[in-house]
Write an enzyme that holds these catalytic residues in place. Structure first.
Site, mmCIF file in Angstrom:
data_model
loop_
_atom_site.group_PDB
_atom_site.id
_atom_site.type_symbol
_atom_site.label_atom_id
_atom_site.label_comp_id
_atom_site.label_asym_id
_atom_site.label_seq_id
_atom_site.Cartn_x
_atom_site.Cartn_y
_atom_site.Cartn_z
ATOM 1 N N TYR A 160 -35.268 -54.285 -8.488
ATOM 2 C CA TYR A 160 -35.655 -52.871 -8.604
ATOM 3 C C TYR A 160 -37.001 -52.644 -7.896
ATOM 4 O O TYR A 160 -37.156 -51.693 -7.129
ATOM 5 C CB TYR A 160 -35.753 -52.517 -10.088
ATOM 6 C CG TYR A 160 -36.049 -51.067 -10.378
ATOM 7 C CD1 TYR A 160 -35.062 -50.100 -10.228
ATOM 8 C CD2 TYR A 160 -37.308 -50.658 -10.823
ATOM 9 C CE1 TYR A 160 -35.325 -48.762 -10.519
ATOM 10 C CE2 TYR A 160 -37.572 -49.333 -11.116
ATOM 11 C CZ TYR A 160 -36.577 -48.391 -10.959
ATOM 12 O OH TYR A 160 -36.839 -47.065 -11.244
ATOM 13 N N THR A 197 -34.778 -41.405 -20.475
ATOM 14 C CA THR A 197 -33.411 -41.198 -19.961
ATOM 15 C C THR A 197 -32.586 -42.436 -20.320
ATOM 16 O O THR A 197 -33.118 -43.395 -20.891
ATOM 17 C CB THR A 197 -33.374 -41.057 -18.417
ATOM 18 O OG1 THR A 197 -33.626 -42.336 -17.830
ATOM 19 C CG2 THR A 197 -34.391 -40.052 -17.908
HETATM 20 N N1 LIG Z 1 -36.258 -43.220 -16.408
HETATM 21 C C1 LIG Z 1 -37.326 -43.871 -15.991
HETATM 22 O O1 LIG Z 1 -38.086 -44.393 -16.792
HETATM 23 C C2 LIG Z 1 -37.619 -43.944 -14.512
HETATM 24 C C3 LIG Z 1 -38.883 -44.439 -14.141
HETATM 25 C C4 LIG Z 1 -39.188 -44.522 -12.794
HETATM 26 C C5 LIG Z 1 -38.273 -44.122 -11.840
HETATM 27 N N2 LIG Z 1 -37.064 -43.642 -12.239
HETATM 28 C C6 LIG Z 1 -36.119 -43.263 -11.182
HETATM 29 O O2 LIG Z 1 -35.669 -41.945 -11.393
HETATM 30 C C7 LIG Z 1 -34.355 -41.816 -10.839
HETATM 31 C C8 LIG Z 1 -33.436 -41.181 -11.875
HETATM 32 O O3 LIG Z 1 -33.314 -42.055 -12.979
HETATM 33 P P1 LIG Z 1 -32.915 -41.593 -14.461
HETATM 34 O O4 LIG Z 1 -33.952 -42.137 -15.356
HETATM 35 O O5 LIG Z 1 -32.600 -40.156 -14.484
HETATM 36 O O6 LIG Z 1 -31.617 -42.496 -14.671
HETATM 37 P P2 LIG Z 1 -30.126 -42.118 -15.121
HETATM 38 O O7 LIG Z 1 -29.445 -43.413 -15.300
HETATM 39 O O8 LIG Z 1 -30.182 -41.156 -16.251
HETATM 40 O O9 LIG Z 1 -29.560 -41.367 -13.826
HETATM 41 C C9 LIG Z 1 -29.249 -42.025 -12.632
HETATM 42 C C10 LIG Z 1 -28.063 -41.296 -11.999
HETATM 43 O O10 LIG Z 1 -27.786 -41.902 -10.718
HETATM 44 C C11 LIG Z 1 -26.380 -41.945 -10.578
HETATM 45 N N3 LIG Z 1 -26.007 -42.981 -9.614
HETATM 46 C C12 LIG Z 1 -26.033 -44.321 -9.760
HETATM 47 N N4 LIG Z 1 -25.544 -44.923 -8.664
HETATM 48 C C13 LIG Z 1 -25.205 -43.940 -7.796
HETATM 49 C C14 LIG Z 1 -24.636 -43.923 -6.503
HETATM 50 N N5 LIG Z 1 -24.302 -45.050 -5.869
HETATM 51 N N6 LIG Z 1 -24.432 -42.729 -5.900
HETATM 52 C C15 LIG Z 1 -24.740 -41.570 -6.543
HETATM 53 N N7 LIG Z 1 -25.257 -41.515 -7.774
HETATM 54 C C16 LIG Z 1 -25.491 -42.703 -8.401
HETATM 55 C C17 LIG Z 1 -25.843 -42.244 -11.971
HETATM 56 O O11 LIG Z 1 -24.471 -41.881 -12.086
HETATM 57 C C18 LIG Z 1 -26.781 -41.404 -12.830
HETATM 58 O O12 LIG Z 1 -26.244 -40.118 -13.062
HETATM 59 C C19 LIG Z 1 -33.917 -43.199 -10.404
HETATM 60 O O13 LIG Z 1 -34.118 -43.342 -9.009
HETATM 61 C C20 LIG Z 1 -34.860 -44.110 -11.167
HETATM 62 O O14 LIG Z 1 -35.061 -45.337 -10.530
HETATM 63 C C21 LIG Z 1 -36.697 -43.557 -13.546
#
Ligand SMILES: NC(=O)c1ccc[n+]([C@@H]2O[C@H](COP(=O)([O-])OP(=O)(O)OC[C@H]3O[C@@H](n4cnc5c(N)ncnc54)[C@H](O)[C@@H]3O)[C@@H](O)[C@H]2O)c1
Length: 266
Positions: A160, A197
């Site tokens: 990651y 999330t």
């Molecule tokens: N939640 C956290 O703590 C956090 C922290 C830092 C960064 N992020 C980043 O924020 C972004 C959103 O994360 P989130 O927390 O909402 O997670 P989440 O798991 O709720 O949402 C991620 C979404 O991406 C979709 N996805 C996965 N693979 C895919 C693909 N190949 N094509 C299209 N869609 C795809 C999933 O179906 C899901 O709906 C991500 O890039 C994550 O790395 C999240």
């Protein structure tokens, strides 16, 4: 007048926590939103909710690792909405495992979705966004959602971290290229800390590790301790920053990195 009226935005990972919040916020500001996700059912649910409170919203099925699906998604956006002004590369996956436990497939999955997905998205959206940017004084905006794991080392998350670290400098490189070529497309990136999330559950579970008797709530509390603000972030708090980068108020920002982490990396 809403700040994003007459603008069209495509958001990937729209069915997840942060993606859904971004769709809601951009729509509230007047943008037509294309809610794209690997999971079409979730994208559809989000689109239905967005339509009840904001501007139009079109759900589409999109695997961001597939170039041909990107091509279709952009074509569908142009057919339905007539252009593309804002691209949010938000789809993400996380295999939270130490190096010894990460399989090659898991490593590739993180790199493919989190890094290659943004590359393909920008590559396939570029012509449409340039065309629109040339005709609009506001230009166009690309926002890549990275993570604090791109800024400081995150133990237990080598794949990651590599994907998000790559996304950070990829964002800056294309931001400079597009600015110098006067494309009118600004590229910036966002660095969330822990946001509430579905992505956070596997993180807590991996922190529990072999000590499976430990309560997840206790692990959550330990994690919160690390955050100077004293709490986990809300998806809306990331969406607000994305909305700022999407619109006119950030018109002089190119290749910037906005950290949304309750002070974790300060
Ligand atoms: N939640 C956290 O703590 C956090 C922290 C830092 C960064 N992020 C980043 O924020 C972004 C959103 O994360 P989130 O927390 O909402 O997670 P989440 O798991 O709720 O949402 C991620 C979404 O991406 C979709 N996805 C996965 N693979 C895919 C693909 N190949 N094509 C299209 N869609 C795809 C999933 O179906 C899901 O709906 C991500 O890039 C994550 O790395 C999240």
């Amino acid at each position: 007048m809403p700040s994003l009226e007459k603008r069209v935005a495509l958001v990937t990972g729209a069915g997840g926590g942060i993606g859904a919040a971004i769709c809601h916020r951009l729509s509230k500001e007047g943008a037509f939103v294309v809610a794209a996700d690997l999971n079409f059912d979730n994208a559809s649910k989000v689109a239905e909710q967005v339509r009840q409170v904001g501007a139009g919203c079109l759900p589409i099925q999109l695997d961001v690792t597939d170039q041909l699906q990107w091509r279709s998604a952009v074509a569908e956006t142009l057919r339905v909405a007539g252009g593309l002004d804002i691209l949010v590369n938000n789809a993400g996956v996380a295999h939270i495992k130490p190096l010894e436990a990460v399989s090659v497939d898991e490593w590739n999955a993180d790199i493919n979705v989190n890094l290659n997905g943004a590359f393909l998205g920008i590559k396939e959206s570029l012509n449409a966004m340039r065309e629109r940017a040339e005709r609009s004084p506001s230009g166009a905006s690309i926002i890549n959602i990275a993570s604090v794991s791109a800024l400081v080392g995150s133990p237990g998350m080598p794949a990651y971290s590599a994907s998000k670290g790559g996304l950070r400098l990829f964002s800056k490189a294309v931001a400079l290229d597009f600015a110098k070529r006067r494309y009118g497309i600004r590229v910036n990136s966002v660095y969330p800390g822990l946001i509430d999330t579905s992505l956070t559950t596997p993180l807590f579970e991996s922190m529990r590790g072999a000590n499976s008797s430990k309560d997840i709530e206790a692990i959550r509390a330990e994690m919160i301790e690390k955050y100077p603000i004293g709490r986990i972030g809300r998806p809306e708090e990331v969406a607000g920053v994305v909305c700022f980068l999407a619109g006119e108020d950030s018109s002089y920002m190119i290749g910037a990195e906005l950290v949304v982490d309750g002070g974790l990396t300060a």
